[in-house]
Design an enzyme around this catalytic site. Structure first.
Site, PDB file in Angstrom:
ATOM      1  N   ASN A   1      44.606  29.845  39.636  1.00 42.64           N
ATOM      2  CA  ASN A   1      43.255  29.952  40.178  1.00 42.64           C
ATOM      3  C   ASN A   1      42.416  30.633  39.123  1.00 42.64           C
ATOM      4  O   ASN A   1      42.813  31.680  38.612  1.00 42.64           O
ATOM      5  CB  ASN A   1      43.280  30.792  41.466  1.00 42.64           C
ATOM      6  CG  ASN A   1      41.887  31.079  42.006  1.00 42.64           C
ATOM      7  OD1 ASN A   1      40.954  30.328  41.748  1.00 42.64           O
ATOM      8  ND2 ASN A   1      41.756  32.163  42.745  1.00 42.64           N
ATOM      9  N   GLY A   2      41.264  30.048  38.782  1.00 44.19           N
ATOM     10  CA  GLY A   2      40.392  30.669  37.780  1.00 44.19           C
ATOM     11  C   GLY A   2      40.063  29.684  36.673  1.00 44.19           C
ATOM     12  O   GLY A   2      40.244  28.475  36.816  1.00 44.19           O
TER      13      GLY A   2
ATOM     14  N   TRP B   1      40.201  23.688  43.909  1.00 40.92           N
ATOM     15  CA  TRP B   1      38.780  23.404  43.753  1.00 40.92           C
ATOM     16  C   TRP B   1      38.610  23.119  42.273  1.00 40.92           C
ATOM     17  O   TRP B   1      38.780  24.002  41.441  1.00 40.92           O
ATOM     18  CB  TRP B   1      37.930  24.596  44.183  1.00 40.92           C
ATOM     19  CG  TRP B   1      36.459  24.298  44.207  1.00 40.92           C
ATOM     20  CD1 TRP B   1      35.766  23.679  45.203  1.00 40.92           C
ATOM     21  CD2 TRP B   1      35.506  24.625  43.184  1.00 40.92           C
ATOM     22  NE1 TRP B   1      34.435  23.592  44.861  1.00 40.92           N
ATOM     23  CE2 TRP B   1      34.256  24.162  43.642  1.00 40.92           C
ATOM     24  CE3 TRP B   1      35.581  25.255  41.952  1.00 40.92           C
ATOM     25  CZ2 TRP B   1      33.092  24.303  42.885  1.00 40.92           C
ATOM     26  CZ3 TRP B   1      34.434  25.408  41.199  1.00 40.92           C
ATOM     27  CH2 TRP B   1      33.186  24.935  41.669  1.00 40.92           C
TER      28      TRP B   1
ATOM     29  N   ARG C   1      39.613  27.484  50.668  1.00 43.69           N
ATOM     30  CA  ARG C   1      39.263  27.943  49.327  1.00 43.69           C
ATOM     31  C   ARG C   1      39.049  26.785  48.344  1.00 43.69           C
ATOM     32  O   ARG C   1      38.574  26.992  47.232  1.00 43.69           O
ATOM     33  CB  ARG C   1      40.363  28.855  48.781  1.00 43.69           C
ATOM     34  CG  ARG C   1      40.590  30.090  49.629  1.00 43.69           C
ATOM     35  CD  ARG C   1      41.698  30.910  49.055  1.00 43.69           C
ATOM     36  NE  ARG C   1      41.304  31.565  47.831  1.00 43.69           N
ATOM     37  CZ  ARG C   1      40.808  32.779  47.740  1.00 43.69           C
ATOM     38  NH1 ARG C   1      40.621  33.485  48.817  1.00 43.69           N
ATOM     39  NH2 ARG C   1      40.490  33.279  46.578  1.00 43.69           N
TER      40      ARG C   1
ATOM     41  N   CYS D   1      40.434  28.223  44.108  1.00 41.96           N
ATOM     42  CA  CYS D   1      41.674  27.625  44.585  1.00 41.96           C
ATOM     43  C   CYS D   1      42.439  28.593  45.492  1.00 41.96           C
ATOM     44  O   CYS D   1      42.258  29.810  45.409  1.00 41.96           O
ATOM     45  CB  CYS D   1      42.555  27.261  43.408  1.00 41.96           C
ATOM     46  SG  CYS D   1      41.688  26.275  42.195  1.00 41.96           S
TER      47      CYS D   1
ATOM     48  N   GLU E   1      18.307  30.937  55.348  1.00 39.79           N
ATOM     49  CA  GLU E   1      19.684  30.744  55.802  1.00 39.79           C
ATOM     50  C   GLU E   1      19.806  29.463  56.651  1.00 39.79           C
ATOM     51  O   GLU E   1      20.779  28.722  56.522  1.00 39.79           O
ATOM     52  CB  GLU E   1      20.142  31.983  56.591  1.00 39.79           C
ATOM     53  CG  GLU E   1      21.499  31.868  57.272  1.00 39.79           C
ATOM     54  CD  GLU E   1      22.679  31.655  56.322  1.00 39.79           C
ATOM     55  OE1 GLU E   1      22.491  31.672  55.094  1.00 39.79           O
ATOM     56  OE2 GLU E   1      23.791  31.440  56.834  1.00 39.79           O
TER      57      GLU E   1
ATOM     58  N   LYS F   1      35.235  28.267  49.679  1.00 40.65           N
ATOM     59  CA  LYS F   1      34.829  29.462  50.408  1.00 40.65           C
ATOM     60  C   LYS F   1      34.621  30.652  49.479  1.00 40.65           C
ATOM     61  O   LYS F   1      33.675  31.408  49.604  1.00 40.65           O
ATOM     62  CB  LYS F   1      35.918  29.790  51.433  1.00 40.65           C
ATOM     63  CG  LYS F   1      35.651  31.016  52.268  1.00 40.65           C
ATOM     64  CD  LYS F   1      34.774  30.659  53.416  1.00 40.65           C
ATOM     65  CE  LYS F   1      34.391  31.857  54.262  1.00 40.65           C
ATOM     66  NZ  LYS F   1      33.088  31.637  54.899  1.00 40.65           N
TER      67      LYS F   1
ATOM     68  N   GLU G   1      24.335  22.599  53.388  1.00 39.21           N
ATOM     69  CA  GLU G   1      25.767  22.580  53.074  1.00 39.21           C
ATOM     70  C   GLU G   1      26.597  21.871  54.139  1.00 39.21           C
ATOM     71  O   GLU G   1      27.640  21.321  53.820  1.00 39.21           O
ATOM     72  CB  GLU G   1      26.302  23.974  52.752  1.00 39.21           C
ATOM     73  CG  GLU G   1      26.209  24.994  53.832  1.00 39.21           C
ATOM     74  CD  GLU G   1      26.690  26.373  53.361  1.00 39.21           C
ATOM     75  OE1 GLU G   1      27.371  26.476  52.336  1.00 39.21           O
ATOM     76  OE2 GLU G   1      26.365  27.358  54.053  1.00 39.21           O
TER      77      GLU G   1
ATOM     78  N   LYS H   1      22.288  26.371  55.703  1.00 38.19           N
ATOM     79  CA  LYS H   1      23.312  25.825  56.612  1.00 38.19           C
ATOM     80  C   LYS H   1      23.166  24.307  56.714  1.00 38.19           C
ATOM     81  O   LYS H   1      24.148  23.581  56.699  1.00 38.19           O
ATOM     82  CB  LYS H   1      23.190  26.438  58.022  1.00 38.19           C
ATOM     83  CG  LYS H   1      23.641  27.865  58.156  1.00 38.19           C
ATOM     84  CD  LYS H   1      25.134  28.098  58.111  1.00 38.19           C
ATOM     85  CE  LYS H   1      25.680  28.374  56.760  1.00 38.19           C
ATOM     86  NZ  LYS H   1      25.487  29.593  56.075  1.00 38.19           N
TER      87      LYS H   1
ATOM     88  N   HIS I   1       0.062  27.569  49.888  1.00 36.85           N
ATOM     89  CA  HIS I   1      -0.039  27.653  48.424  1.00 36.85           C
ATOM     90  C   HIS I   1       0.675  26.493  47.745  1.00 36.85           C
ATOM     91  O   HIS I   1       0.928  26.548  46.544  1.00 36.85           O
ATOM     92  CB  HIS I   1       0.520  28.990  47.933  1.00 36.85           C
ATOM     93  CG  HIS I   1      -0.243  30.162  48.476  1.00 36.85           C
ATOM     94  ND1 HIS I   1      -1.500  30.497  48.032  1.00 36.85           N
ATOM     95  CD2 HIS I   1       0.055  31.045  49.466  1.00 36.85           C
ATOM     96  CE1 HIS I   1      -1.937  31.556  48.713  1.00 36.85           C
ATOM     97  NE2 HIS I   1      -1.003  31.900  49.604  1.00 36.85           N
TER      98      HIS I   1
HETATM   99  O1  M6R Z   1      32.221  35.676  49.933  1.00 38.02           O
HETATM  100  P1  M6R Z   1      30.776  35.913  49.679  1.00 38.02           P
HETATM  101  O2  M6R Z   1      30.051  36.453  50.840  1.00 38.02           O
HETATM  102  O3  M6R Z   1      30.553  36.737  48.429  1.00 38.02           O
HETATM  103  O4  M6R Z   1      30.178  34.468  49.359  1.00 38.02           O
HETATM  104  C1  M6R Z   1      28.853  34.333  48.953  1.00 38.02           C
HETATM  105  C2  M6R Z   1      28.424  32.884  49.003  1.00 38.02           C
HETATM  106  O5  M6R Z   1      29.213  32.107  48.141  1.00 38.02           O
HETATM  107  C3  M6R Z   1      28.507  32.300  50.416  1.00 38.02           C
HETATM  108  O6  M6R Z   1      27.725  33.019  51.314  1.00 38.02           O
HETATM  109  C4  M6R Z   1      28.054  30.834  50.388  1.00 38.02           C
HETATM  110  O7  M6R Z   1      26.685  30.764  50.124  1.00 38.02           O
HETATM  111  C5  M6R Z   1      28.383  30.109  51.675  1.00 38.02           C
HETATM  112  N1  M6R Z   1      28.612  28.732  51.361  1.00 38.02           N
HETATM  113  C6  M6R Z   1      27.281  30.172  52.671  1.00 38.02           C
HETATM  114  O8  M6R Z   1      27.543  29.460  53.826  1.00 38.02           O
END
Ligand code: M6R
Length: 635
Positions: free
Chosen positions: A121-122, A95, A45, A2, A504, A630, A511, A508, A527
């Site tokens: 938050n938490g 969140w 966030r 959050c 990666e 985030k 997500e 992308k 395999h």
């Molecule tokens: O803030 P951080 O780099 O520790 O975050 C790690 C992951 O949560 C972050 O990279 C996440 O996978 C993103 N959604 C990737 O786009």
């Protein structure tokens, strides 16, 4: 997860120079404006709901508004039902963890007959037991959240002591889990009290006004002077004072710092989305991360490294801990660091690391990679590693965050604020920083001669220009993505450093575009995963440089032929001048020539653009994909 914002101010502007004046506080619109602006900047966030609470002189109760959904819903509600002028505000963007994303579960949560408001938050792990006890005492609950328990507990403590700071400390002592809590009470309309335990909270220091935020983005438009709070601290803010204490009420100190970017860095700057802007920021992210890392003689100097050189010379194993994109950056770095330093490097998802009884000792260097510096899984891995005697070096983008504070050393990436939830420029900056670390270790341990280190650094310094070239070629990638908006499955293949790039690229697409996407090591395909290929299946292939060693290129070309023979449609990322691969590609996205270890900095860019453009073609919000946040500050 959050986002949290807090504000208190005197509420008027003096005649001279527009500075906020001093005197008795006056209710104004500013608390709400600051809170909403902060929430806008923190919405990345979490965006399941948003809410604000205001207190002001003469207001008997807290005034509040809260709405499920994105911030826009709250703003619309405030337009139809304006809140009164105030002197202090707290704001929250959620969140969801406990309780679905509804108006009722949105923060703030009220207690003490509507005179106290709390945001959180938490996760409060002992909320069920606390709720049972409070319910037994006749306390009514209206939401399904753990936060409401904290609000009711705080109200109970406040009724006992009449002191919001003491009540917050007493509440914090009762809570198990992770939390940042902010509270305001109608009794004291210029005070905001905060508590933090394993969850972020930063103070912004103003003139006649002070701020709180989950990170500095909440207030950087108003002040760059900030105070980083330590773990288990309480902060009491008035317009003219900031008092920090621990959970036992003993005075404590925060750490002052100045934010090194300004609010415009957190604006879209003419791009249609933060993601597009951040993809275009990448040449700068790499260049700025490289800046100031060498002395006049060309030796790498890492100023923030507080680990003794003798300890670094004795390191016999490196473990990179990270999550998501940051972990893939770690995977890329493994190839470089092992090659340059001849030290074994393991890359471990941070949430798996501490549960598998890892072999860690004083000769282990743990490298924690994180954009936010707040990822709870990574923070827990850092703590575990240090408990086992390892030294921890953090590669982090966010000043004032927790992971660097709890690590032995820090190497900051200088990517600037990353607002889009999906990570892009942080990935390139993390690879760059990890490469600097690798070169530094190679220099220190004598694995490379100074001229070899200098030559690799020179290659790295070429990368911003080459990334820019990839960006300038993006229209073909975008057009291809638009033509594929109805795809439901896309595969990604890579070898060596191309493998984490494939992972990666798949992340992308998952997500941003909600498409099933998988990344594979190209050699692994035969395999099992090759069974996924049928007629027309799109497969991205990251093709290594034909000028590289170890027949990497020819092996990947063979893999392309294998999948094409089974009907795959191949979308190939290849180096300029790679004539051989042209024959086997249905589409080619050309990238400039670069040494093998540098190629990930280029090859990932078309994949980012592809995912963004395809998601946009599907009408999706690329900055705030569904279900994500985030900064993942819960385990
Ligand atoms: O803030 P951080 O780099 O520790 O975050 C790690 C992951 O949560 C972050 O990279 C996440 O996978 C993103 N959604 C990737 O786009």
């Amino acid at each position: 997860m959050c986002g949290i914002v807090g504000y208190t101010g005197l509420g008027f502007v003096s005649a001279e120079a527009g500075a906020v004046g001093h005197g008795a506080p006056v209710a104004s619109e500013r608390p709400l404006e600051v809170a909403l602006e902060g929430l806008k900047r923190l919405e990345y966030r979490g965006y399941d709901s948003a809410g604000v609470a205001l207190v002001g002189p003469g207001l008997e109760q807290v005034s509040f508004s809260k709405k499920a959904g994105k911030l826009g819903n709250l703003v619309a509600d405030l337009e139809s039902r304006p809140l009164p002028a105030a002197t202090a505000a707290i704001g929250h963007t959620r969140w969801a963890t406990h309780g679905g994303p509804t108006d009722t579960n949105a923060h703030p949560h009220l207690a003490d007959g509507g005179r106290l408001a709390v945001i959180h938050n938490g996760i409060i792990e002992n909320f069920a037991a606390l709720r049972r006890d409070l319910s037994a005492d006749g306390v009514p609950f209206v939401s399904d959240t753990d936060t409401e328990v904290a609000a009711q507990l705080l109200a109970k403590e406040y009724r006992a002591s009449g002191d919001l700071t003491a009540a917050m400390a007493a509440t914090a002592r009762r809570l198990v889990g992770t939390f940042t809590l902010l509270a305001v009470h109608a009794d004291d309309p210029t005070t905001v009290v905060g508590a933090r335990h394993d969850s972020p909270l930063v103070v912004g220091l103003g003139e006649g006004e002070n701020f709180l935020g989950s990170d500095v983005a909440a207030f950087v438009a108003h002040t760059k002077e900030a105070l980083e709070l330590g773990q288990d601290q309480i902060v009491t803010l008035t317009p003219t004072s900031v008092d920090v204490s621990d959970f036992d009420g003993k005075p404590a100190q925060g750490k002052r710092f100045t934010v090194d970017w300004d609010a415009s860095a957190a604006e879209k700057g003419g791009f249609s989305s933060f993601m597009d802007k951040e993809i275009h920021d990448q040449p700068h992210a790499v260049a700025d991360t490289l800046l100031g890392r060498t002395d006049e003689a060309g030796n790498i100097v890492l100023d923030d490294l507080r680990i003794d050189e003798a300890v670094l010379r004795a390191v016999d194993k490196i473990i990179v801990v990270a999550c998501g994109t940051a972990a893939y950056a770690g995977h890329v770095a493994k190839y470089a660091i092992e090659h340059w330093c001849r030290i074994p490097v393991e890359v471990e998802l941070a949430h798996e690391f501490r549960y598998r009884d890892p072999i860690v000792n004083s000769k282990t260097l743990v490298v924690a990679v994180s954009q936010s510096g707040e990822t709870m899984d990574t923070l827990m891995a850092v703590r575990h590693a240090r408990e086992q005697g390892a030294k921890v070096l953090a590669i982090v983008n966010t000043n004032g965050s927790t992971i660097p504070r709890e690590s032995d050393a820090v190497l900051y990436t200088h990517a600037g604020p990353e607002i889009a939830v999906a990570s892009t420029k942080a990935f390139l900056a993390q690879i760059t920083a990890a490469y600097i670390l690798g070169l530094y270790l190679a220099q220190l341990r004598g694995n490379k001669f100074p001229d070899e280190v200098a030559a690799i650094l020179a290659e790295l310094r070429e990368m911003p220009r080459k990334v820019q070239t990839v960006l300038e070629r993006s229209e073909y990638v975008r057009a291809t993505a638009r033509s594929m908006a109805d795809q439901d499955k896309v595969l990604f293949l890579g070898r060596h450093v191309g493998f984490p790039v494939a992972l990666e690229g798949a992340l992308k697409l998952k997500e941003l575009a909600y498409i099933h996407a998988e990344g594979f090591a190209a050699g692994e395909l035969k395999h099992g995963p090759i069974a996924l290929i049928d007629e027309g299946q799109p497969v991205f292939v990251i093709v290594p440089s034909p000028r590289g060693r170890d027949q990497l290129h020819s092996k990947v070309v063979s893999n392309i032929q294998e999948i094409r023979a089974r009907g795959a449609r191949t979308l190939v990322i290849a180096e300029d001048g790679d004539d051989e691969v042209r024959r086997y590609a249905d589409e080619i996205f050309w990238i400039p020539q670069a040494p093998t270890l540098m190629q990930p900095l280029l090859a990932v860019v078309p994949l980012q653009i592809f995912a963004m453009a395809l998601a946009t073609a599907k009408g999706l919000d690329v900055d705030q994909p569904r279900n994500l946040a985030k900064s993942v500050t819960v385990e």
